[in-house]
Design an enzyme around this catalytic site. Structure first.
Site, short mmCIF file in Angstrom:
data_model
loop_
_atom_site.label_atom_id
_atom_site.label_comp_id
_atom_site.label_asym_id
_atom_site.label_seq_id
_atom_site.Cartn_x
_atom_site.Cartn_y
_atom_site.Cartn_z
N HIS A 37 0.61 -0.86 -0.02
CA HIS A 37 0.06 0.31 -0.13
C HIS A 37 1.09 0.97 0.31
O HIS A 37 0.21 2.23 -0.61
CB HIS A 37 -0.35 -0.36 1.28
CG HIS A 37 -1.92 -0.97 0.94
ND1 HIS A 37 -1.79 -2.31 1.22
CD2 HIS A 37 -3.37 -0.55 0.86
CE1 HIS A 37 -3.25 -2.64 1.32
NE2 HIS A 37 -4.37 -1.98 0.24
N ALA A 38 1.64 1.22 0.92
CA ALA A 38 2.92 2.29 0.94
C ALA A 38 3.35 2.45 -1.06
O ALA A 38 3.60 3.46 -1.70
CB ALA A 38 3.80 2.30 1.89
#
Lengths: 182, 278
Positions: A37-38
């Protein structure tokens, strides 16, 4: 109500799902947790097409490309990225514990499905490894591509109309606590 | 005692703990499934029981989060240990990581780089007690991050009610800790003793019946209706244990260690003539 769905999912598929329904999914499922996600946030894209996709908050235990155990991880850590994944076309997020703080970003577009936490052994019987991306992130954090066969029981815990079973349970627990104090 | 015996016993208790639950834990989940009146909650408990059966049958980890390695060591004062205790247990953890297998979970807290073998500074974590005798009893108590992350410590005002803090913690965080929960509570001591008491409370929990204070707290927790996986229902917790220690007259430390339904542990005894798993 019970539903058996095949990926990729459509908007109509998810709009038919109501909080409390049970779902079994077959087809492609992508794992994604903190690091994937990052990366989506910093790079703006992932190595797979998320249009109609089912995203699974899961850091699996894999040995020789076999799924040994693959239950869900706590979704609240990924809640902050909900808008990004839904904008990319994700139609269902599977995890545990919910993403109540991001409920507005699901509205009309996607659902949150709860897989029973800790049930990694059960999951292993319904998931096969197809591929892995970003393996450099490590086993738990990599983006695994699974072929799911009747993967469930998944509870529609947050539906596309804004109903959220976690929030309901929490609010009623808070009320219970307050009533005992007074 | 031989180092190789302790290493073997460490591998064996980790393998046992990861693939099967203690009988009393399964009994409590089954009992809850029978009592549960909410059908959605019942579906979660049934899935959990099916999962436990599959893990035992296939000899695979119950949960993909095989946890971080915590061991309780009860050491006889007269035991001879001609080796480094921590290194021997760490060797067992490395072997279990490969053999069970376990998911490599240990990372450096700042670089987030994985050590790939579940050991490193502070891992494994050993809780050591000395007793009479010449044997070593080792208990593996692996715990996943999902429930550990939801555990909480507070330095309360002595005028506050510590049990209210336990209930508030469960309302706010319990749904994300994979309920039904086992709740370890440490009340008193210092900033660092209270959490140690809370973990010991979980270690000491067993199938035997709780004290009245613990039974009452368990009933109040289940009255909250958080339910299995936080989706609502009658079953929020399956056990409560409270340990206390004296604290400063101006202090009231309270620690709540939330343990998920997969309350994994297994023990073995190591002596001069080998080792035996329970």
């Amino acid at each position: 109500m019970e539903h058996r769905l095949k990926t990729p999912l459509t908007v109509d598929d998810v709009r038919n799902l109501c909080a409390g329904d049970l779902v079994w999914i077959s087809g492609t499922i992508y794992t994604a947790r903190d690091k994937v996600h990052a990366l989506l946030r910093t790079e703006g894209r992932l190595p797979v097409d998320l249009n109609g996709a089912v995203l699974y908050h899961c850091g699996p235990l894999i040995r020789d490309d076999l799924v040994i155990s693959a239950g869900p991880t706590t979704s609240s850590r990924m809640a902050r990225y909900t808008k990004e994944v839904v904008d990319k076309g994700v139609k269902a997020i599977i995890g545990k514990g919910g993403i109540s703080e991001a409920s507005e970003h699901l509205r009309s577009q996607a659902v949150y499905l709860a897989y029973p936490g800790g049930c990694g052994a059960l999951a292993s019987r319904h998931l096969k490894v197809i591929d892995v991306h970003l393996a450099v992130l490590g086993m738990a954090e990599a983006l695994w591509v699974f072929e799911a066969e009747e993967f469930g029981p998944l509870v529609v815990a947050m539906d596309s109309l804004g109903r959220d079973l976690y929030q309901e349970a929490r609010l009623s627990a808070e009320a219970n606590l307050r009533s005992r104090r007074s | 005692m031989k180092r190789a015996d302790l290493v073997e016993a460490t591998v064996a208790v980790l393998a046992r703990a990861e693939t099967s639950l203690p009988g009393w834990v399964v009994d409590r989940i089954e009992e809850a499934a029978r009592r549960e009146s909410n059908p959605l909650a019942e579906s979660q408990l049934e899935a959990i029981l099916e999962n436990v059966a599959i893990a035992a049958q296939d000899q695979i980890p119950i949960c993909q989060d095989t946890g971080f390695p915590v061991f309780h060591l009860v050491l006889g004062r007269d035991a001879s240990l001609p080796f480094d205790l921590r290194e021997a247990v760490a060797d067992g953890v490395r072997r279990a990581t490969d053999e069970v297998p376990l998911r490599p979970n240990a990372v450096d807290p700042l670089t987030r780089i994985n050590t790939d073998d579940n050991t490193g500074p502070g891992m494994p974590d050993l809780i050591l007690d000395l007793v009479d005798g010449d044997a070593l009893r080792i208990t593996a108590f692996p715990k996943g991050a999902g429930s550990e992350n939801m555990s909480l410590l507070a330095m309360l005002n002595p005028a506050d009610d510590p049990l209210e803090f336990v209930l508030e913690t469960i309302v706010e965080r319990g749904g994300m800790a994979c309920p039904p929960l086992f709740v370890g509570v440490g009340i008193g001591g210092t900033f660092d003793l209270a959490p140690r008491l809370a973990r010991r409370a979980l270690l000491e929990m067993s199938g035997s019946s709780e004290a009245k204070l613990e039974r009452d707290l368990l009933a109040r927790i289940n009255d909250l209706g958080i339910g299995p996986m936080g989706l609502g229902g009658d079953t929020t917790a399956l056990g409560v244990k409270i340990l206390t220690a004296c604290c400063h007259t101006a202090s009231l430390p309270v620690a709540v260690n939330l343990q998920c339904w997969a309350n994994r542990s297994a023990s073995a005894t190591v002596g001069d003539n080998g080792w035996n798993i329970d």
